[in-house]
Design a protein around this motif. Structure first.
Motif, PDB file in Angstrom:
ATOM      1  N   SER A 241       0.849  -1.185   0.000  1.00  0.00           N
ATOM      2  CA  SER A 241       0.000   0.000   0.000  1.00  0.00           C
ATOM      3  C   SER A 241       0.887   1.239   0.000  1.00  0.00           C
ATOM      4  CB  SER A 241      -0.903   0.000   1.230  1.00  0.00           C
ATOM      5  OG  SER A 241      -1.690   1.167   1.267  1.00  0.00           O
ATOM      6  N   THR A 242       0.750   2.099  -1.018  1.00  0.00           N
ATOM      7  CA  THR A 242       1.592   3.284  -1.156  1.00  0.00           C
ATOM      8  C   THR A 242       0.733   4.500  -1.459  1.00  0.00           C
ATOM      9  OG1 THR A 242       1.968   3.293  -3.554  1.00  0.00           O
ATOM     10  CG2 THR A 242       3.273   1.724  -2.242  1.00  0.00           C
ATOM     11  N   ALA A 243       1.371   5.656  -1.475  1.00  0.00           N
ATOM     12  CA  ALA A 243       0.652   6.903  -1.747  1.00  0.00           C
ATOM     13  C   ALA A 243       0.177   7.003  -3.195  1.00  0.00           C
ATOM     14  CB  ALA A 243       1.540   8.100  -1.405  1.00  0.00           C
ATOM     15  N   ILE A 244       0.705   6.159  -4.079  1.00  0.00           N
ATOM     16  CA  ILE A 244       0.230   6.167  -5.466  1.00  0.00           C
ATOM     17  C   ILE A 244      -0.689   4.975  -5.733  1.00  0.00           C
ATOM     18  CG2 ILE A 244       2.215   7.435  -6.327  1.00  0.00           C
ATOM     19  CD1 ILE A 244       3.251   4.724  -7.477  1.00  0.00           C
ATOM     20  N   GLY A 245      -1.144   4.322  -4.674  1.00  0.00           N
ATOM     21  CA  GLY A 245      -2.047   3.187  -4.813  1.00  0.00           C
ATOM     22  C   GLY A 245      -1.354   1.881  -4.470  1.00  0.00           C
ATOM     23  N   THR A 246      -2.063   0.797  -4.637  1.00  0.00           N
ATOM     24  CA  THR A 246      -1.525  -0.522  -4.303  1.00  0.00           C
ATOM     25  C   THR A 246      -0.609  -1.016  -5.414  1.00  0.00           C
ATOM     26  OG1 THR A 246      -3.484  -1.081  -3.009  1.00  0.00           O
ATOM     27  CG2 THR A 246      -2.119  -2.912  -3.782  1.00  0.00           C
ATOM     28  N   LEU A 247       0.595  -1.444  -5.020  1.00  0.00           N
ATOM     29  CA  LEU A 247       1.494  -2.123  -5.951  1.00  0.00           C
ATOM     30  C   LEU A 247       1.320  -3.619  -5.735  1.00  0.00           C
ATOM     31  CD1 LEU A 247       4.794  -0.028  -5.661  1.00  0.00           C
ATOM     32  CD2 LEU A 247       2.777   0.384  -7.080  1.00  0.00           C
ATOM     33  N   ARG A 248       1.011  -4.333  -6.786  1.00  0.00           N
ATOM     34  CA  ARG A 248       0.731  -5.760  -6.678  1.00  0.00           C
ATOM     35  C   ARG A 248       2.024  -6.572  -6.589  1.00  0.00           C
ATOM     36  NH1 ARG A 248      -4.279  -5.408  -4.871  1.00  0.00           N
ATOM     37  NH2 ARG A 248      -5.600  -4.168  -6.276  1.00  0.00           N
ATOM     38  N   ALA A 249       1.912  -7.734  -5.962  1.00  0.00           N
ATOM     39  CA  ALA A 249       3.052  -8.651  -5.882  1.00  0.00           C
ATOM     40  C   ALA A 249       3.605  -8.885  -7.282  1.00  0.00           C
ATOM     41  CB  ALA A 249       2.616  -9.961  -5.251  1.00  0.00           C
ATOM     42  N   GLY A 250       4.926  -8.812  -7.402  1.00  0.00           N
ATOM     43  CA  GLY A 250       5.577  -9.036  -8.684  1.00  0.00           C
ATOM     44  C   GLY A 250       5.763  -7.794  -9.518  1.00  0.00           C
ATOM     45  N   GLU A 251       5.126  -6.670  -9.147  1.00  0.00           N
ATOM     46  CA  GLU A 251       5.348  -5.412  -9.849  1.00  0.00           C
ATOM     47  C   GLU A 251       6.581  -4.717  -9.282  1.00  0.00           C
ATOM     48  OE1 GLU A 251       0.729  -4.286 -11.051  1.00  0.00           O
ATOM     49  OE2 GLU A 251       1.631  -3.360  -9.271  1.00  0.00           O
ATOM     50  N   VAL A 252       7.145  -3.798 -10.043  1.00  0.00           N
ATOM     51  CA  VAL A 252       8.346  -3.087  -9.601  1.00  0.00           C
ATOM     52  C   VAL A 252       8.048  -2.284  -8.336  1.00  0.00           C
ATOM     53  CG1 VAL A 252       9.997  -1.264 -10.173  1.00  0.00           C
ATOM     54  CG2 VAL A 252       9.358  -2.962 -11.904  1.00  0.00           C
ATOM     55  N   SER A 253       8.808  -2.555  -7.294  1.00  0.00           N
ATOM     56  CA  SER A 253       8.644  -1.843  -6.031  1.00  0.00           C
ATOM     57  C   SER A 253       9.969  -1.275  -5.517  1.00  0.00           C
ATOM     58  CB  SER A 253       8.037  -2.766  -4.964  1.00  0.00           C
ATOM     59  OG  SER A 253       8.814  -3.942  -4.814  1.00  0.00           O
ATOM     60  N   GLY A 254      11.039  -1.477  -6.273  1.00  0.00           N
ATOM     61  CA  GLY A 254      12.339  -0.917  -5.933  1.00  0.00           C
ATOM     62  C   GLY A 254      13.109  -0.586  -7.199  1.00  0.00           C
ATOM     63  N   VAL A 255      13.817   0.537  -7.177  1.00  0.00           N
ATOM     64  CA  VAL A 255      14.633   0.964  -8.311  1.00  0.00           C
ATOM     65  C   VAL A 255      15.980   1.420  -7.775  1.00  0.00           C
ATOM     66  CG1 VAL A 255      14.908   2.690 -10.129  1.00  0.00           C
ATOM     67  CG2 VAL A 255      12.668   1.667  -9.745  1.00  0.00           C
ATOM     68  N   ASN A 275      15.930   3.577  -4.292  1.00  0.00           N
ATOM     69  CA  ASN A 275      14.565   4.022  -4.020  1.00  0.00           C
ATOM     70  C   ASN A 275      13.637   2.828  -3.858  1.00  0.00           C
ATOM     71  OD1 ASN A 275      15.347   6.495  -6.417  1.00  0.00           O
ATOM     72  ND2 ASN A 275      15.286   6.842  -4.235  1.00  0.00           N
ATOM     73  N   ARG A 276      13.022   2.749  -2.686  1.00  0.00           N
ATOM     74  CA  ARG A 276      12.145   1.634  -2.330  1.00  0.00           C
ATOM     75  C   ARG A 276      10.718   2.118  -2.117  1.00  0.00           C
ATOM     76  NH1 ARG A 276      16.940   0.878   0.755  1.00  0.00           N
ATOM     77  NH2 ARG A 276      17.870  -1.215   0.548  1.00  0.00           N
ATOM     78  N   MET A 277       9.787   1.185  -2.267  1.00  0.00           N
ATOM     79  CA  MET A 277       8.391   1.437  -1.912  1.00  0.00           C
ATOM     80  C   MET A 277       8.038   0.657  -0.644  1.00  0.00           C
ATOM     81  SD  MET A 277       6.564   3.536  -3.639  1.00  0.00           S
ATOM     82  CE  MET A 277       6.304   4.340  -5.223  1.00  0.00           C
ATOM     83  N   GLY A 278       8.867   0.789   0.372  1.00  0.00           N
ATOM     84  CA  GLY A 278       8.625   0.101   1.636  1.00  0.00           C
ATOM     85  C   GLY A 278       9.885  -0.566   2.148  1.00  0.00           C
ATOM     86  N   ALA A 279       9.939  -0.759   3.458  1.00  0.00           N
ATOM     87  CA  ALA A 279      11.141  -1.282   4.103  1.00  0.00           C
ATOM     88  C   ALA A 279      11.477  -2.702   3.695  1.00  0.00           C
ATOM     89  CB  ALA A 279      10.975  -1.201   5.624  1.00  0.00           C
ATOM     90  N   ALA A 280      10.479  -3.482   3.253  1.00  0.00           N
ATOM     91  CA  ALA A 280      10.729  -4.885   2.918  1.00  0.00           C
ATOM     92  C   ALA A 280      11.358  -5.069   1.543  1.00  0.00           C
ATOM     93  CB  ALA A 280       9.407  -5.661   2.969  1.00  0.00           C
ATOM     94  N   VAL A 281      11.468  -3.998   0.777  1.00  0.00           N
ATOM     95  CA  VAL A 281      11.952  -4.103  -0.602  1.00  0.00           C
ATOM     96  C   VAL A 281      13.481  -4.109  -0.637  1.00  0.00           C
ATOM     97  CG1 VAL A 281      11.940  -3.012  -2.877  1.00  0.00           C
ATOM     98  CG2 VAL A 281       9.892  -2.904  -1.430  1.00  0.00           C
ATOM     99  N   TRP A 285      20.123  -4.063  -0.781  1.00  0.00           N
ATOM    100  CA  TRP A 285      20.602  -2.784  -1.315  1.00  0.00           C
ATOM    101  C   TRP A 285      21.080  -1.883  -0.168  1.00  0.00           C
ATOM    102  CZ3 TRP A 285      16.291  -1.165  -5.350  1.00  0.00           C
ATOM    103  CH2 TRP A 285      16.332  -2.057  -6.436  1.00  0.00           C
ATOM    104  N   PRO A 286      21.838  -0.822  -0.476  1.00  0.00           N
ATOM    105  CA  PRO A 286      22.350   0.054   0.587  1.00  0.00           C
ATOM    106  C   PRO A 286      21.244   0.652   1.452  1.00  0.00           C
ATOM    107  CG  PRO A 286      23.501   0.494  -1.466  1.00  0.00           C
ATOM    108  CD  PRO A 286      22.376  -0.441  -1.808  1.00  0.00           C
TER     109      PRO A 286
END
Length: 362
Positions: A241-255, A275-281, A285-286
């Motif tokens: 759950s993010t500020a731009i809506g729900t990111l589904r499992a398997g979609e890009v959540s880290g860059v 850049n992550r969309m949550g601590a679990a991503v 990475w650094p």
């Protein structure tokens, strides 16, 4: 506003996430007078500027979608915060009439122009011609590209002898950053892993961040072999759950990406985003030393070796990264207006401080 000395008349363009913070900053700045606001959305037209940025006291300045009417006000400066990535040609077209008419410009919408000598000619040349015609000045900045990747590393490098490499990192959790166009369109969050965001197509990474590399190389007196890029994405196996809506499992959540200046085939100046969309991503990475919410870190290998980390305390309801992005531009307005005409970088301006000092009752 009683008792304030007003000296610089400003038109502000853009009331998105960072634009709202800039508008608030202009209204509160003791040396600036807001004279006009440009918006894109019909529902914002006719609203008082204070309403658009969450301030209680009306300003008497109402928003319009008529940029020509704002140009006719003959402002001293345009504060431009319209959408940037992928819209460079349109942004330049918006700015040229103001520069040609003698209005100075500060903006966070043209990242590649933070160091004009290294900028893409398609942006640099029309802006330079307009500034020359109007005897006006132009300054692009932000927190990164901007303060975190120019003034911060340059200040540290001023205390160095031998320099082997410089790495600048942004480590950020973007899950609360609600700018959907940037997150989905530019970075590709929410896309399938094999469908990159626009930043990772063509030369856009170099166009956006190559100027950062070139500025530091010029400061160090280096003639680089070239600039290259690397990037990777990460996914998780649960919905987020993010500020731009729900990111589904398997979609890009880290860059994660790097823009690297090469010398003798070796990266010596590196700009890295994590850049992550949550601590679990992407836990491998650094990470920041104390937080991953928003960190700007500069690591210098050399004599002396240095590691400087800038973090932002987060307060509910505020995005301090957005505030810093906006205020680096707003606080620069007096210096930009006082500077010689032309395309400016951070190296052309004096040390700048915020002016809205809050006074509290004893």
């Amino acid at each position: 506003m009683e008792g304030r000395r007003i000296s610089i008349r400003v038109v502000h363009w853009g009331t998105g996430a960072a634009g709202r913070e800039a508008l608030r900053g202009i209204i509160n700045h003791p040396g600036l007078e807001l004279v006009g606001v440009c918006v894109n959305a019909a529902e914002k037209e006719g609203r008082d500027a204070a309403q658009l940025c969450g301030l209680a006291e009306p300003t008497g300045v109402v928003a319009t979608r008529d940029s020509a009417a704002l140009l006719a006000l003959r402002p001293d400066c345009l504060s431009y915060f319209g959408p940037g990535p992928g819209r460079e040609k349109a942004v330049v077209a918006d700015l040229v009439p103001f520069l040609s008419a003698g209005a100075n410009v500060v903006t966070t919408s043209l990242a590649g122009m933070v160091y004009p000598p290294a900028a893409d000619a398609r942006s640099r040349e029309p802006l330079a011609a307009a500034a020359a015609s109007g005897q006006s000045s132009f300054f692009a900045t932000g927190i990164e590209p901007g303060f975190g990747s120019d003034l911060l590393p340059l200040s540290l490098l001023s205390a160095c002898d031998d320099v082997e490499s410089v790495r600048i990192q942004e480590i950020a959790d973007y899950s609360t950053y609600g700018v959907e166009e940037a997150m989905r369109f530019a970075f590709g969050f929410g896309n399938p892993p094999d469908q990159p965001g626009i930043l990772f197509t063509g030369d856009l990474l170099v166009n956006e961040w190559g100027a950062v590399i070139s500025q530091l190389a010029d400061a160090l007196g280096l003639r680089l072999d070239g600039i290259d890029t690397v990037h990777e994405v990460a996914t998780v196996n649960t919905d987020l759950s993010t500020a731009i809506g729900t990111l589904r499992a398997g979609e890009v959540s880290g860059v994660r990406f790097e823009v690297r200046g090469l010398l003798d085939g070796r990266p010596v100046i590196i700009l890295e985003h994590v850049n992550r969309m949550g601590a679990a991503v992407a836990p491998d990475w650094p990470h920041g030393s104390t937080t991953d919410t928003l960190v700007y870190r500069v690591e210098i290998e050399g004599r002396p070796a240095m590691r400087c980390e800038l973090t932002f305390d987060q307060v509910a309801g505020s995005d301090h990264g957005l505030i810093a992005t906006a205020m680096r531009a707003v606080n620069a307005i007096p210096a930009v207006c006082a500077a010689p005409s032309g395309l400016l970088s951070a190296l052309d301006l004096p040390v700048i401080a915020g002016r809205n000092v809050v006074r509290r009752a004893p």
